[in-house]
Design a protein around this motif. Structure first.
Motif, PDB file in Angstrom:
ATOM      1  N   TYR A 179       0.788  -1.238   0.000  1.00 35.66           N
ATOM      2  CA  TYR A 179       0.000   0.000   0.000  1.00 35.66           C
ATOM      3  C   TYR A 179       0.818   1.287   0.000  1.00 35.66           C
ATOM      4  O   TYR A 179       0.250   2.370   0.128  1.00 35.66           O
ATOM      5  N   PHE A 204     -10.893   1.161  -3.113  1.00 36.34           N
ATOM      6  CA  PHE A 204     -10.821   1.199  -1.654  1.00 36.34           C
ATOM      7  C   PHE A 204     -11.613   2.395  -1.142  1.00 36.34           C
ATOM      8  O   PHE A 204     -11.520   3.503  -1.667  1.00 36.34           O
ATOM      9  N   GLU A 207     -12.671   5.246   4.393  1.00 34.21           N
ATOM     10  CA  GLU A 207     -12.324   4.814   5.753  1.00 34.21           C
ATOM     11  C   GLU A 207     -11.104   3.890   5.749  1.00 34.21           C
ATOM     12  O   GLU A 207     -10.215   4.016   6.598  1.00 34.21           O
ATOM     13  N   THR A 208     -11.067   2.964   4.784  1.00 30.50           N
ATOM     14  CA  THR A 208      -9.931   2.051   4.703  1.00 30.50           C
ATOM     15  C   THR A 208      -8.640   2.806   4.431  1.00 30.50           C
ATOM     16  O   THR A 208      -7.605   2.554   5.064  1.00 30.50           O
ATOM     17  N   ASN A 211      -7.593   4.607   7.553  1.00 28.94           N
ATOM     18  CA  ASN A 211      -7.009   3.682   8.530  1.00 28.94           C
ATOM     19  C   ASN A 211      -5.583   3.305   8.153  1.00 28.94           C
ATOM     20  O   ASN A 211      -4.687   3.246   9.006  1.00 28.94           O
ATOM     21  N   TYR A 238      -6.528  -1.398  14.970  1.00 27.41           N
ATOM     22  CA  TYR A 238      -7.378  -1.575  13.784  1.00 27.41           C
ATOM     23  C   TYR A 238      -7.664  -3.059  13.543  1.00 27.41           C
ATOM     24  O   TYR A 238      -7.381  -3.591  12.459  1.00 27.41           O
ATOM     25  N   CYS A 241      -9.859  -3.862  10.395  1.00 27.93           N
ATOM     26  CA  CYS A 241      -9.442  -3.391   9.065  1.00 27.93           C
ATOM     27  C   CYS A 241      -8.487  -4.415   8.467  1.00 27.93           C
ATOM     28  O   CYS A 241      -7.306  -4.467   8.841  1.00 27.93           O
ATOM     29  N   GLU A 243      -6.926  -4.584   5.715  1.00 33.03           N
ATOM     30  CA  GLU A 243      -5.771  -4.024   5.022  1.00 33.03           C
ATOM     31  C   GLU A 243      -4.658  -3.661   6.005  1.00 33.03           C
ATOM     32  O   GLU A 243      -3.468  -3.884   5.733  1.00 33.03           O
TER      33      GLU A 243
END
Length: 265
Positions: A179, A204, A207-208, A211, A238, A241, A243
């Motif tokens: 990422y 995506f 919110e993702t 985060n 997190y 999440c 990711e």
């Protein structure tokens, strides 16, 4: 089957009836080519190699060649290529080694531009882009939808995380986290932040991305925290999440170490 009369196809090769083989191409024994795959003029495909459906192998490409490894003595190793890949002109992809994974694997829907090189025992996922003259040394793993810029050189055994973006003319000697955006020469490689543009383009949600950005800042820009402590905090902050958990696990699984320096360091 459209095989140009000047092409050389070994009688022990398996070429699907819908595949095309261009002028002066060479298909050696132990090669299997799937339906609607196109092998360009002067390309060479050596075996054992399996190429799936709807692939394009450009002119003068070398696919399935013997590994460039001094310890290789002709043992039977292989290359496996999935579906819908573009392997452009002068690219080279080599088979595995008996002391490694014994195979090199390319997933689906990848674009390997001109003069790219994938060495022995590499593992490339899906939807990966390698720009012109990008080079992977042996045993490199590249996650899905990673983008590797032109003239990038990746050291053997490195891992390139999913959705990461490596700028051109970069030298990579440590694992690249998922990422993120990264660029620089081998001794000055820097991470500039989360690959927000690439993540938005791939659907995506806000919110993702937020985060991931917060976790990134925690891990990379917390001078008062040890790296292991920052990673543990991100993991606990997190939990819902996926990711962020992928990012954390990437650090936990790293054997070579992960690029840590950022532009602000």
């Amino acid at each position: 089957m459209a095989i140009h009369p000047t092409a050389v196809v070994d009688s022990k090769a398996e070429v699907h009836s819908s595949a095309e083989v261009g002028p002066y191409a060479v298909i050696e024994k132990g090669v299997t080519i799937g339906e609607d795959t196109v092998i360009g003029a002067h390309a060479v495909v050596s075996g054992p190699t399996t190429i799936g459906k709807r692939n394009l192998v450009g002119s003068f490409a070398m696919v399935g060649g013997a590994p460039q490894d001094l310890g290789y003595k002709g043992e039977p190793t292989e290359l496996i290529v999935g579906d819908d890949n573009q392997i452009r002109e002068y690219a080279s992809i080599h088979r595995g080694t008996p002391t490694g994974r014994k195979k090199t694997t390319i997933g689906n829907s990848n674009l390997l531009m001109a003069y790219t090189h994938v060495a022995h025992d590499c593992k490339i996922g899906n939807n990966v882009i390698m720009a012109n003259v990008a080079t992977l040394a042996g045993h490199v793993e590249v996650g899905d939808r990673a983008s590797i810029g032109g003239l990038v050189a990746v050291h053997q055994f490195c891992r390139i995380g999913t959705f990461s973006y490596i700028g051109g003319v970069s030298g990579i000697s440590l694992d690249v986290p998922p990422y993120v955006i990264i660029a620089g020469t081998r001794n000055r490689t820097r991470i500039s932040g989360v690959n927000k543009v690439g993540l938005r383009r791939n659907g995506f949600d806000r919110e993702t991305i937020s985060n991931l950005d917060k976790a990134f800042r925690l891990i990379f820009r917390s001078p008062n925290l040890l790296m292991k402590d920052a990673i543990e905090i991100a993991k606990n902050d997190y939990p819902d999440c996926p990711e962020v958990q992928v990012l954390v696990k990437f650090f936990e699984d790293s054997k070579r170490g992960v690029v840590k320096q950022t532009i602000e360091d």
